[in-house]
Design a protein around this motif. Structure first.
Motif, mmCIF file in Angstrom:
data_model
loop_
_atom_site.group_PDB
_atom_site.id
_atom_site.type_symbol
_atom_site.label_atom_id
_atom_site.label_comp_id
_atom_site.label_asym_id
_atom_site.label_seq_id
_atom_site.Cartn_x
_atom_site.Cartn_y
_atom_site.Cartn_z
ATOM 1 N N GLN A 1 9.436 -12.918 -40.775
ATOM 2 C CA GLN A 1 9.227 -11.819 -41.710
ATOM 3 C C GLN A 1 8.845 -10.542 -40.978
ATOM 4 O OE1 GLN A 1 6.422 -9.924 -42.864
ATOM 5 N NE2 GLN A 1 5.015 -10.912 -41.436
ATOM 6 N N ASP B 1 10.078 -5.036 -44.317
ATOM 7 C CA ASP B 1 9.763 -5.159 -45.743
ATOM 8 C C ASP B 1 10.878 -5.881 -46.490
ATOM 9 O OD1 ASP B 1 7.371 -3.820 -45.363
ATOM 10 O OD2 ASP B 1 8.201 -1.868 -45.890
ATOM 11 N N ASN C 1 6.389 -11.203 -47.166
ATOM 12 C CA ASN C 1 5.694 -10.424 -46.140
ATOM 13 C C ASN C 1 4.196 -10.716 -46.126
ATOM 14 O OD1 ASN C 1 7.945 -7.952 -47.014
ATOM 15 N ND2 ASN C 1 7.828 -8.680 -44.919
#
Length: 123
Positions: free
Chosen positions: A28, A33, A87
């Motif tokens: 991630q 994002d 995230n």
């Protein structure tokens, strides 16, 4: 519960004959994002190494692969409303899907946490 990792940065956690799958914190972080996650439908049969899901970020789209073979039993519906969970908590609430374990011997080729950390450190 045992947790394993792939060299494609997926994690899989076993609870009996059910496995929960997601992407690692490293993955991630590389993606940035997360804006969208396409998850497999319940009942879909996945083959080890085959496409299982898609994650899209502001940087790129990336495939998520099945760490083992089995049938999808549940997708994380929370990600449809809030893909950023990947995230904020990639190895917890940001899980992607749950599946049955078709063949436990397929876990033999995966890394444990210490080996995965060493693998990531070498990247």
């Amino acid at each position: 519960m045992a947790r394993y990792f792939t060299d494609e940065h997926e994690w899989i956690e076993l609870d009996g004959d059910t496995a929960t799958v997601g992407i690692t914190d490293y993955a991630q972080g590389q993606l940035g994002d997360i804006v969208f996650v396409e998850l497999p439908d319940s009942g879909k049969t996945l083959e080890k190494g085959g496409d299982a899901a898609v994650v899209e970020s502001v940087k790129a789209a990336s495939d998520v692969y099945a760490p083992i073979s089995g049938e999808v039993t549940e997708a994380n519906a929370a990600l449809e409303d809030d893909p950023a969970l990947v995230n904020s908590d990639p190895e917890g609430e940001g899980w992607f899907f749950r599946m049955t374990v078709a063949d436990k011997s397929q876990l033999d080729g995966l890394m444990d946490e210490a080996k995965y950390k060493s693998f990531v450190d070498g990247l």
